[in-house]
Design an enzyme around this catalytic site. Structure first.
Site, PDB file in Angstrom:
ATOM      1  N   GLU A  93       0.810  -1.226   0.000  1.00 23.55           N
ATOM      2  CA  GLU A  93       0.000   0.000   0.000  1.00 23.55           C
ATOM      3  C   GLU A  93       0.842   1.274   0.000  1.00 23.55           C
ATOM      4  OE1 GLU A  93      -3.968  -1.606   2.329  1.00 23.55           O
ATOM      5  OE2 GLU A  93      -2.177  -1.174   3.490  1.00 23.55           O
ATOM      6  N   ASP A 127     -12.116  -6.433  -2.376  1.00 22.85           N
ATOM      7  CA  ASP A 127     -12.994  -7.616  -2.246  1.00 22.85           C
ATOM      8  C   ASP A 127     -14.367  -7.139  -1.760  1.00 22.85           C
ATOM      9  OD1 ASP A 127     -11.040  -7.483   0.325  1.00 22.85           O
ATOM     10  OD2 ASP A 127     -13.081  -7.923   0.920  1.00 22.85           O
TER      11      ASP A 127
HETATM   12  N1  SAH Z   1      -2.362 -12.132   5.896  1.00 15.95           N
HETATM   13  C1  SAH Z   1      -2.926 -11.032   5.096  1.00 15.95           C
HETATM   14  C2  SAH Z   1      -3.793 -10.184   5.981  1.00 15.95           C
HETATM   15  C3  SAH Z   1      -4.427  -9.018   5.285  1.00 15.95           C
HETATM   16  S1  SAH Z   1      -5.639  -8.333   6.277  1.00 15.95           S
HETATM   17  C4  SAH Z   1      -1.761 -10.228   4.495  1.00 15.95           C
HETATM   18  O1  SAH Z   1      -0.757 -10.063   5.170  1.00 15.95           O
HETATM   19  O2  SAH Z   1      -1.874  -9.763   3.335  1.00 15.95           O
HETATM   20  C5  SAH Z   1      -6.460  -7.330   5.109  1.00 15.95           C
HETATM   21  C6  SAH Z   1      -5.905  -5.922   4.939  1.00 15.95           C
HETATM   22  O3  SAH Z   1      -6.633  -5.287   3.906  1.00 15.95           O
HETATM   23  C7  SAH Z   1      -6.092  -5.048   6.166  1.00 15.95           C
HETATM   24  O4  SAH Z   1      -5.032  -4.128   6.269  1.00 15.95           O
HETATM   25  C8  SAH Z   1      -7.445  -4.357   5.920  1.00 15.95           C
HETATM   26  O5  SAH Z   1      -7.408  -2.997   6.270  1.00 15.95           O
HETATM   27  C9  SAH Z   1      -7.712  -4.513   4.424  1.00 15.95           C
HETATM   28  N2  SAH Z   1      -8.935  -5.256   4.036  1.00 15.95           N
HETATM   29  C10 SAH Z   1      -9.209  -5.568   2.751  1.00 15.95           C
HETATM   30  N3  SAH Z   1     -10.355  -6.278   2.678  1.00 15.95           N
HETATM   31  C11 SAH Z   1     -10.828  -6.426   3.938  1.00 15.95           C
HETATM   32  C12 SAH Z   1     -11.958  -7.092   4.500  1.00 15.95           C
HETATM   33  N4  SAH Z   1     -12.814  -7.755   3.731  1.00 15.95           N
HETATM   34  N5  SAH Z   1     -12.113  -7.064   5.840  1.00 15.95           N
HETATM   35  C13 SAH Z   1     -11.238  -6.411   6.618  1.00 15.95           C
HETATM   36  N6  SAH Z   1     -10.126  -5.769   6.137  1.00 15.95           N
HETATM   37  C14 SAH Z   1      -9.922  -5.770   4.811  1.00 15.95           C
END
Ligand code: SAH
Length: 231
Positions: free
Chosen positions: A12, A199
């Site tokens: 990001e 998503d």
């Molecule tokens: N193990 C994964 C975790 C990502 S968590 C990794 O390291 O890539 C998801 C991240 O994207 C968070 O920072 C959140 O802010 C954002 N995000 C995107 N879609 C999301 C959703 N459906 N629910 C919660 N956060 C989401």
């Protein structure tokens, strides 16, 4: 002005960092805070990857405010869509932010209500919101301005999504924005959250997230870079 920019993940902040002229890197909390500028603006920027989740995000915002005395904070990243009109790749601009997982309702409080604080809804800075809207329009994207709901969970269960939609009516959900907003509110620092949808926060969101989050992160970064020139 000095503008703090926080993304949760490398992906990001990467494309903003690539365009930055970094003059100094400061490490705090194990995080690299990149101080510098973009060629399109005389504003100073401090760019940082906070890590994922509300605690990481709030701590990072506080360090940004304490060490760099930033005049404003922009949170950039990806998010899951809650509003039915919003599609993967679209941009959401925060009007305000709330923590959907703050819950003392067993004691009769409203869900999301942060007990004994004067507000639980953190309102984004109007000028930053207007600049974001202008940039999103210029790029030719639909403008979605509304509430962003944050919590320490990746939302992929339709019943969890429905609960968040019903109680808070947000445009999207993510894991950091409202924590940064909360820190900015307590410090009286203006903020805005800019999120590109990765998503739909329901079944299959894990697959969509993995497929789209990098691309969406680039889109969100592009908005931020164009915003910096107008602040
Ligand atoms: N193990 C994964 C975790 C990502 S968590 C990794 O390291 O890539 C998801 C991240 O994207 C968070 O920072 C959140 O802010 C954002 N995000 C995107 N879609 C999301 C959703 N459906 N629910 C919660 N956060 C989401």
């Amino acid at each position: 002005m000095t503008i703090g920019i926080i993304g949760a993940m490398e992906e990001e902040i990467k494309n903003i960092l690539e365009d930055m002229n970094v003059i100094k890197t400061t490490n705090a909390l194990g995080l690299d805070f990149y101080l510098g500028s973009l060629s399109n603006s005389s504003n100073s920027i401090v760019l940082v990857r906070s890590g994922i989740g509300k605690v990481n995000a709030a701590l990072c915002a506080q360090v940004l405010i304490d060490l760099f005395a930033v005049d404003a904070v922009i949170n950039v990243g990806v998010a899951g869509a809650i509003d039915k009109n919003i599609k993967i790749g679209d941009i959401v601009i925060s009007k305000d932010a709330i923590q959907h997982d703050f819950d003392t309702s067993a004691l009769g409080d409203e869900p999301g209500y942060i007990s004994r604080m004067d507000t639980s809804v953190f309102v984004a800075d109007e000028r930053l919101v207007d600049i974001a809207k202008e940039v999103v329009e210029e790029i030719g994207f639909p403008v979605y301005e509304g509430r962003i709901a944050s919590g320490d969970q990746f939302v992929s269960d339709p019943s969890v999504k429905d609960r968040i939609a019903r109680l808070f009516n947000p445009m999207c959900c993510e894991m950091e924005g409202a924590a940064i907003a909360h820190a900015c509110y307590l410090n009286k620092v203006p903020f805005v959250i800019i999120r590109a949808i990765s998503d739909n926060a329901e079944e299959g969101s894990d697959v969509n997230y993995e497929r789209f989050f990098r691309e969406s992160a680039v889109t969100a970064g592009r908005i931020i870079k164009n915003m910096i020139a107008k602040i």
